[in-house]
Scaffold this active site. Structure first.
Site, PDB file in Angstrom:
ATOM      1  N   HIS A 158     -44.823   0.753  70.878  1.00  0.00           N
ATOM      2  CA  HIS A 158     -43.497   1.078  70.351  1.00  0.00           C
ATOM      3  C   HIS A 158     -43.181   0.162  69.176  1.00  0.00           C
ATOM      4  O   HIS A 158     -43.744  -0.924  69.050  1.00  0.00           O
ATOM      5  CB  HIS A 158     -42.441   0.910  71.442  1.00  0.00           C
ATOM      6  CG  HIS A 158     -42.489   1.968  72.494  1.00  0.00           C
ATOM      7  ND1 HIS A 158     -41.421   2.231  73.305  1.00  0.00           N
ATOM      8  CD2 HIS A 158     -43.469   2.817  72.883  1.00  0.00           C
ATOM      9  CE1 HIS A 158     -41.729   3.206  74.151  1.00  0.00           C
ATOM     10  NE2 HIS A 158     -42.972   3.568  73.913  1.00  0.00           N
ATOM     11  N   GLU A 212     -40.671  -1.828  68.342  1.00  0.00           N
ATOM     12  CA  GLU A 212     -40.219  -3.191  68.611  1.00  0.00           C
ATOM     13  C   GLU A 212     -41.367  -4.060  69.124  1.00  0.00           C
ATOM     14  O   GLU A 212     -41.507  -5.217  68.716  1.00  0.00           O
ATOM     15  CB  GLU A 212     -39.092  -3.188  69.653  1.00  0.00           C
ATOM     16  CG  GLU A 212     -37.866  -2.407  69.240  1.00  0.00           C
ATOM     17  CD  GLU A 212     -37.871  -0.946  69.688  1.00  0.00           C
ATOM     18  OE1 GLU A 212     -36.783  -0.389  69.860  1.00  0.00           O
ATOM     19  OE2 GLU A 212     -38.962  -0.358  69.853  1.00  0.00           O
ATOM     20  N   CYS A 229     -35.984   1.162  74.409  1.00  0.00           N
ATOM     21  CA  CYS A 229     -36.297   1.702  75.730  1.00  0.00           C
ATOM     22  C   CYS A 229     -36.376   0.541  76.720  1.00  0.00           C
ATOM     23  O   CYS A 229     -36.410  -0.627  76.324  1.00  0.00           O
ATOM     24  CB  CYS A 229     -37.617   2.469  75.684  1.00  0.00           C
ATOM     25  SG  CYS A 229     -39.082   1.408  75.602  1.00  0.00           S
ATOM     26  N   CYS A 263     -39.299  -1.966  75.961  1.00  0.00           N
ATOM     27  CA  CYS A 263     -39.067  -2.833  74.801  1.00  0.00           C
ATOM     28  C   CYS A 263     -37.969  -3.846  75.089  1.00  0.00           C
ATOM     29  O   CYS A 263     -38.097  -5.018  74.732  1.00  0.00           O
ATOM     30  CB  CYS A 263     -38.711  -1.986  73.584  1.00  0.00           C
ATOM     31  SG  CYS A 263     -40.085  -0.973  72.997  1.00  0.00           S
TER      32      CYS A 263
END
Length: 150
Positions: free
Chosen positions: A50, A52, A80, A83
């Site tokens: 992801h 991040e 999410c 993260c």
């Protein structure tokens, strides 16, 4: 500071054009951009890639440290659970985000919202079955070993 969010959204837009999901992130310390990342699930075949996390990985590798205290994350979308948890572990102190979890659901990207709901349930009520398996009598206890080492 607006320039960091603008960059995160720009990264997200570019990522969609490149076949990825609409997520970009910029990691900042002392009002200076340190790293950035985009969702790379489509190219890395890695569910943890992801935006991040990609930005944090780059910074941690550069610094040879997993600690990111004093850093701020700018994310094009609300982080999410994975993260967010990683940012807690790393010590990130502030997170700015643009699109909400509800915006992601409207765009057809609703897993994060569902996972947030799952995590509020008891272990027995979750859709993933979790089964505790204690150590066997003869096994060395890694937690005890850690405590002794610390």
């Amino acid at each position: 500071m607006d320039q960091f969010m603008e960059r995160a959204v720009e990264l997200a837009t570019e990522n969609v054009r490149d076949g990825g999901e609409p997520f970009g992130a910029v990691l900042v310390k002392n009002d200076k951009q340190v790293t950035e990342g985009v969702n790379e699930l489509h190219s890395r075949f890695d569910i943890t890639a992801h935006a991040e996390i990609q930005a944090m990985r780059k910074a941690q590798k550069m610094m040879h440290s997993h600690v990111l205290q004093g850093y701020t994350m700018y994310a094009s979308g609300e982080p999410c659970p994975m993260c967010l948890t990683a940012m807690y572990f790393a010590g990130i102190e502030t997170i700015y985000y643009c699109a909400t979890s509800e915006d992601a659901v409207d765009a057809g990207l609703g897993k994060a919202k569902n996972i947030y709901e799952e995590l509020q349930k008891s272990k027995d009520g979750r859709s993933i079955e979790m089964i505790h398996m204690p150590l066997k009598d003869a096994q060395e206890d890694p937690m005890q070993l850690w405590k002794e080492r610390s």
